[in-house]
Write an enzyme that holds these catalytic residues in place. Sequence first.
Site, PDB file in Angstrom:
ATOM      1  N   PHE A 142     -18.699  21.355 -26.440  1.00 41.12           N
ATOM      2  CA  PHE A 142     -19.971  21.143 -25.757  1.00 41.12           C
ATOM      3  C   PHE A 142     -20.652  22.423 -25.290  1.00 41.12           C
ATOM      4  CE2 PHE A 142     -17.706  17.093 -24.997  1.00 41.12           C
ATOM      5  CZ  PHE A 142     -18.592  16.263 -25.665  1.00 41.12           C
ATOM      6  N   ASP A 152      -3.558  16.574 -17.880  1.00 42.14           N
ATOM      7  CA  ASP A 152      -3.441  17.521 -19.002  1.00 42.14           C
ATOM      8  C   ASP A 152      -2.830  18.836 -18.525  1.00 42.14           C
ATOM      9  OD1 ASP A 152      -3.629  18.308 -21.658  1.00 42.14           O
ATOM     10  OD2 ASP A 152      -5.647  19.129 -21.422  1.00 42.14           O
ATOM     11  N   SER A 212       9.966  12.636  16.549  1.00 41.64           N
ATOM     12  CA  SER A 212       9.548  11.254  16.310  1.00 41.64           C
ATOM     13  C   SER A 212       8.083  11.235  15.894  1.00 41.64           C
ATOM     14  CB  SER A 212       9.758  10.389  17.552  1.00 41.64           C
ATOM     15  OG  SER A 212       9.010  10.893  18.645  1.00 41.64           O
ATOM     16  N   ASP A 248       9.336   0.775  13.034  1.00 37.58           N
ATOM     17  CA  ASP A 248       9.946   1.017  14.349  1.00 37.58           C
ATOM     18  C   ASP A 248      10.941  -0.095  14.681  1.00 37.58           C
ATOM     19  OD1 ASP A 248      10.482   1.763  16.962  1.00 37.58           O
ATOM     20  OD2 ASP A 248       8.619   0.901  17.752  1.00 37.58           O
ATOM     21  N   ASN A 254      13.618  -0.150  16.587  1.00 35.28           N
ATOM     22  CA  ASN A 254      14.087  -0.298  17.980  1.00 35.28           C
ATOM     23  C   ASN A 254      12.945  -0.560  18.963  1.00 35.28           C
ATOM     24  OD1 ASN A 254      12.850   2.158  18.198  1.00 35.28           O
ATOM     25  ND2 ASN A 254      14.685   3.327  18.733  1.00 35.28           N
ATOM     26  N   GLU A 278      27.045 -15.526   7.448  1.00 29.14           N
ATOM     27  CA  GLU A 278      27.368 -14.098   7.548  1.00 29.14           C
ATOM     28  C   GLU A 278      26.108 -13.293   7.840  1.00 29.14           C
ATOM     29  OE1 GLU A 278      31.236 -13.506   4.642  1.00 29.14           O
ATOM     30  OE2 GLU A 278      29.257 -13.750   3.722  1.00 29.14           O
ATOM     31  N   GLU A 333      22.874  -9.684  -7.183  1.00 33.17           N
ATOM     32  CA  GLU A 333      21.622 -10.157  -6.591  1.00 33.17           C
ATOM     33  C   GLU A 333      21.181  -9.236  -5.464  1.00 33.17           C
ATOM     34  OE1 GLU A 333      21.882 -14.990  -7.297  1.00 33.17           O
ATOM     35  OE2 GLU A 333      23.029 -14.075  -5.647  1.00 33.17           O
TER      36      GLU A 333
END
Length: 534
Positions: free
Chosen positions: A82, A197, A393, A424, A426, A477, A507
């Site tokens: 071009f 690219d 934190s 979060d 806790n 459980e 699973e």
Amino acid sequence: MGLCFSSPKATRRGTGSRNPNPDSPTQGKASEKVSNKNKKNTKKIQLRHQGGIPYGKRIDFGYAKDFDNRYTIGKLLGHGQFGFTYVATDNNNGNRVAVKRIDKAKMTQPIEVEDVKREVKILQALGGHENVVGFHNAFEDKTYIYIVMELCDGGELLDRILAKKDSRYTEKDAAVVVRQMLKVAAECHLRGLVHRDMKPENFLFKSTEEGSSLKATDFGLSDFIKPGVKFQDIVGSAYYVAPEVLKRRSGPESDVWSIGVITYILLCGRRPFWDKTQDGIFNEVMRKKPDFREVPWPTISNGAKDFVKKLLVKEPRARLTAAQALSHSWVKEGGEASEVPIDISVLNNMRQFVKFSRLKQIALRALAKTINEDELDDLRDQFDAIDIDKNGSISLEEMRQALAKDVPWKLKDARVAEILQANDSNTDGLVDFTEFVVAALHVNQLEEHDSEKWQQRSRAAFDKFDIDGDGFITPEELRLQTGLKGSIEPLLEEADVDEDGRISINEFRRLLRSASLKSKNVKSPPGYQLSQKM
């Protein structure tokens, strides 16, 4: 008998004509060994539009009209489909710049006009980055578009490779080069941009000095991507194209693959995937594993080999991200990850964590506890990048600032609060490193990088719930281990594939691997990048 090293011309299949690199060499005859002989033998693999009218001549791009008053064009640097690239002089201060002059008459299709507009927008967005060629301005007159950029006269990375003995870099020098490319990729990805690219021809050195900085150029194939959407078109250069590009389901990960190919070449002087034909190259990319046995690989460090292998993983989700790669010990500067940018994949994982089922969140927490902190350097770097005040934190404001950096996602404050709350565990209003790891973990990478350790870790996480050791997790459980109240059975439905009312180890592993957000496979609309993300 070595011949030209570089790949065939950049290609875009199915979306129109693109020829982004006006003066880069392309593949001539085939040879595995790098050489600069016959560098001018080129073969274009780009599809071109046929016919049409000079659409670009009818378009006012809205750029400044006083180029001739501002700059004086000098010697030719290169040319393409071009137009031409020149050295020019700023009439106000005498500084030299590079000018890409594009002939409007050769833009015969609307998509070619959109390509130019997009490239200018990309340069505007990235121009301030230390490893991206600087953007000055865009001009136009009735005949041409002029894109004025920083002049980088240190030559292409390709030429530096060819000038090296055996076309190889030392590990130290290669790491410096690769680090700069990764910084560009990470910045692009944060902005929702994929370069598409990445190859040695598209990186220029600022000057001829040995320690000169590297600058990314030529964003002609680059494109913006919607969250959760994959590109379907095949673009790029054959030797550097990622497997998922050939499968027509690509995203930011494809840039990392390309950098992996470049790193392989820098270290050994050969391409990891090679054949005499383009289809042969694609077949190698899809099926072959890179060779790490032939000379000089036995003399190259294990760290370098580990780095390259993790960039050339064929499954994109298991591949290192650009930001992760910057945290790899081999590429770190002086042993430290300097200015590691925030990783879009980490932000994406944190967003997805909110959408995961309660059971999957619990399973991920159990898995995270099986990983030692010294194995989490990349996530520690990411946590530190988000934890602005360095108090150990992440607050709501720090979370908001981090998520705001991911340009395609414009999240409202309520959504940010929801993400922090989900992370979060806790409920103290903050996210500590342990909580962060649970949400940010790349499960697919754990399995890909060390399958034996993955088996051990997933089994250890499973055993936390399998109290009686019978090889299954029962509702009771799960209730005992989590303290959850009410009906447990609905929680099991996601994992209980065989519907026997309990969860097996297979699973459980399937649950960990699964993602609740799946990318749609649709084409990127040609004009999307012009209406969304800047």
